[in-house]
Design an enzyme around this catalytic site. Structure first.
Site, PDB file in Angstrom:
ATOM      1  N   ASP A   1     -15.694   0.002  -6.197  1.00 49.98           N
ATOM      2  CA  ASP A   1     -14.397   0.528  -6.538  1.00 49.98           C
ATOM      3  C   ASP A   1     -13.618   0.055  -7.685  1.00 49.98           C
ATOM      4  O   ASP A   1     -13.307  -1.152  -7.587  1.00 49.98           O
ATOM      5  CB  ASP A   1     -13.700   0.489  -5.408  1.00 49.98           C
ATOM      6  CG  ASP A   1     -12.143   1.197  -5.545  1.00 49.98           C
ATOM      7  OD1 ASP A   1     -12.240   2.417  -5.298  1.00 49.98           O
ATOM      8  OD2 ASP A   1     -11.220   0.627  -5.635  1.00 49.98           O
TER       9      ASP A   1
ATOM     10  N   GLU B   1      -7.177  -3.909 -10.026  1.00 47.85           N
ATOM     11  CA  GLU B   1      -6.210  -5.005  -9.534  1.00 47.85           C
ATOM     12  C   GLU B   1      -6.503  -6.583  -9.564  1.00 47.85           C
ATOM     13  O   GLU B   1      -5.751  -7.296  -9.673  1.00 47.85           O
ATOM     14  CB  GLU B   1      -5.718  -4.231  -8.237  1.00 47.85           C
ATOM     15  CG  GLU B   1      -5.094  -2.839  -8.806  1.00 47.85           C
ATOM     16  CD  GLU B   1      -5.129  -2.006  -6.990  1.00 47.85           C
ATOM     17  OE1 GLU B   1      -4.373  -0.907  -7.009  1.00 47.85           O
ATOM     18  OE2 GLU B   1      -5.794  -2.374  -6.314  1.00 47.85           O
TER      19      GLU B   1
ATOM     20  N   ASP C   1       1.735   1.235  -8.052  1.00 42.52           N
ATOM     21  CA  ASP C   1       0.870   0.064  -7.751  1.00 42.52           C
ATOM     22  C   ASP C   1       1.107  -0.985  -8.799  1.00 42.52           C
ATOM     23  O   ASP C   1       1.069  -2.252  -8.337  1.00 42.52           O
ATOM     24  CB  ASP C   1      -0.756   0.753  -8.058  1.00 42.52           C
ATOM     25  CG  ASP C   1      -0.936   1.559  -6.947  1.00 42.52           C
ATOM     26  OD1 ASP C   1      -0.272   1.868  -5.894  1.00 42.52           O
ATOM     27  OD2 ASP C   1      -1.964   2.518  -7.060  1.00 42.52           O
TER      28      ASP C   1
ATOM     29  N   TYR D   1      -0.130  -7.582  -1.345  1.00 39.56           N
ATOM     30  CA  TYR D   1      -0.639  -6.355  -1.848  1.00 39.56           C
ATOM     31  C   TYR D   1      -2.107  -6.322  -1.399  1.00 39.56           C
ATOM     32  O   TYR D   1      -2.932  -7.130  -1.469  1.00 39.56           O
ATOM     33  CB  TYR D   1      -0.730  -6.470  -3.766  1.00 39.56           C
ATOM     34  CG  TYR D   1      -1.243  -5.022  -4.132  1.00 39.56           C
ATOM     35  CD1 TYR D   1      -0.131  -4.195  -4.836  1.00 39.56           C
ATOM     36  CD2 TYR D   1      -2.541  -4.577  -3.957  1.00 39.56           C
ATOM     37  CE1 TYR D   1      -0.613  -3.052  -5.126  1.00 39.56           C
ATOM     38  CE2 TYR D   1      -2.906  -3.433  -4.438  1.00 39.56           C
ATOM     39  CZ  TYR D   1      -1.957  -2.691  -5.111  1.00 39.56           C
ATOM     40  OH  TYR D   1      -2.451  -1.345  -5.660  1.00 39.56           O
TER      41      TYR D   1
END
Lengths: 156, 156, 156, 156, 156, 156
Positions: free
Chosen positions: F92, F98, F72, F7
């Protein structure tokens, strides 16, 4: 009747964040569905009682780093839900990491934002939170029922 | 003394399921170990207050689908345990999916079946539930002690 | 005020372990932050009421093995936290497996050791427990606040 | 190039399901992105080699039940993704439980349905699957890229 | 064809364990289904290159403890399966903790025991492993198919 | 030999982030341990092919929000590891969320930072990543061995 034991997350790296933290914590203390005494607030738990403000160089020590993240991570395991005091205009990667961790281990989260901050929110914290509420709603929010609410503000 | 906050799952796609749902919910309401008010019942939570019975075409909207499954999924995260009102002779994939999700994220489940339904139960919901009880046992079941019970009925 | 429902783990394979188990359980029973009645103690839950001491050959039956491990595993899902009565000098793989499982599914653990057992503790149970306390601290330990404590004893 | 090792789930309780199973497996065998040899197919793995068709009463034995569900559950842990051959008009609680388990432990799923079965799909298997594809798409589906696809068929 | 990347766990606290470790690793190196180069072996990864044998007092440092457990824990996340070289007569709480962690995060485990060690195995490592094999079976064991096997040796 | 399916996370909200994204992706494409073709890059996957740059108002639609985050999230389940291109000076919250999700579901992460950005990194992304490397190390980093590395830069 019941009171919920929470992980209370917030940021304290600028005045706006500190303002949000103080105002939010004060309201949480008065919310009758919150188990204030048993809830976790990161700033009240320092590794071995070390105050990094006295000596910021401590933050470079691997043991300080490991024990500090572990204390927060363990508190996420101990809590039955999370509440985060958050300014969308002041991104905070700690808060958003904690929301993602709670989501993945199966615990709900309430994201509290100021009434007048219209900044769009990042998709992940926005969608991995169970509910996004305004600061003015916090006083009477029932933490025993953290149910999904669709957020209709801006998301990016 | 303590009362448990539950995710209450059920099906409502035919009369038999609706009968089980109504009878079961009525008994749960009277069970003194259940925190009825803070427990979650899917039908009481519709996306943005939309009633799909008024306009079934809403169910084709991606936003309705996403928000509806998310509401249930978030409620599974919020609950401390699950209880499911279930007719083995009327399979329901929603109920069995929710049992599997709770099992994987580490929460216990009570599966309630009618006293007289001898239909074999699928291995997964049967074995991933913590206990399978008869409807007649529901009134006095202690949800503060959801401990493993070996099921001796038919499984397939 | 609140009382915590615990998975109470211990070993009973030699006199030292049995001593620790009895002393620890006795103290836990008196701890006002513990929900003794609803907590789980493995020895009180035998598969279908079978007593293996009457017939140890039962332990060779696959169904006994499967149902026994499942009962413990389900109880870990049902508990909101774990407490383990443990002698570092008497390693126990059951206790340490349960701590690891709780850690991975997002629940906190208190590891209780005798005051005078200075044997180093294995890294994993030591670091995957939320707090390691002495038996003399157990009476007044507040299980509503299972927060991270840095252990300063020997680890290997 | 790479080939993906899959958990291949299906049902075999009526002719329609058996038809779907046979047709789907045959196509999967020829799909060049599938590691057919190392993939898991439940019917090829019977507890201790016992064939329940020879003696259906075996299914009432607790050891048979426990070992059978454990074999499937372990195979879900071993796989890197799941593929399920499924008729929406023939609900199957085993398949949908397995999709939910994979979703919760962080693995992707492809749900394969017949080209001509327009029956609405339950929300949970529909939304907890990563992609829903038609049987006619299976031959060339690239299992190395199991990415999210929005399903536009009926869901309930 | 494919080769599996493994977390290789073992103990090295007495001669018997070291013998098992050396023999087992040697066989694993020659197993054609094992990706030896990319697999993880704890002893090859020391925190910042520190050799504790040169200075055992390092083990008392919180940073050494935290970084050492984190390295193992991260390697469990990186692996696609675990293999453990284990003497039932020499209990090891590290190995059994790692099996439990892999089980909870959804990865399979092979537990390897000597051919002639008949000591009963603790229920949790025995039942949370996917397969228990003899050392003599290790050379030809296919790690691309770590499927459930019922263990028929003694368990306690 | 083997190539890892990743990813690939990044941000694209200002020039510095876009620079890091482009440079990083270009290097990843040339890294021989990376399965570039099967790896996931969020910008290549838009909900139903909708380009939000053509009509930014789409981002206010609940279905766009839900399907985008789900794409996602599903890709995180599909990947075997994560790599993130990140400027510490440009926080971010998507990237850091994530990383936390991958950590909790048991997958490793490599955080890539510019060689010359000395900004302290938030504790959670820093400690929940498996390794933090410099952009200049990316070309030859072996993604088949994502093992823990202690980060010695500043953390806050």
């Amino acid at each position: 009747m019941g009171k919920r034991k929470l992980y209370m997350g917030y940021a304290w790296f600028n005045d706006k964040q500190i303002g949000m933290m103080n105002e939010g914590l004060n309201i949480l203390k008065g919310n009758s569905s919150v188990d204030w005494d048993n809830s976790y607030r990161p700033l009240e738990h320092q590794y071995d009682g070390i105050n990094v403000e006295d000596d910021p160089s401590v933050m470079r020590r691997v043991d300080w780093q490991d024990e500090t993240v572990k204390a927060d991570e363990d508190a996420l395991r101990d809590a039955s839900a999370g509440v985060f005091l958050y300014n969308p205009s002041e991104p905070d990667e700690g808060i958003t990491s904690e929301i993602a961790f709670l989501y993945a281990i199966g615990k709900p989260t309430v994201l509290v934002i100021p009434d007048d901050d219209k900044t769009p929110i990042n998709l992940m914290p926005a969608k991995w939170s169970t509910a996004i509420i305004k600061l003015s709603e916090l006083e009477h929010y029932n933490f025993n029922k953290i149910f999904h609410q669709t957020y209709h503000g801006d998301i990016y």
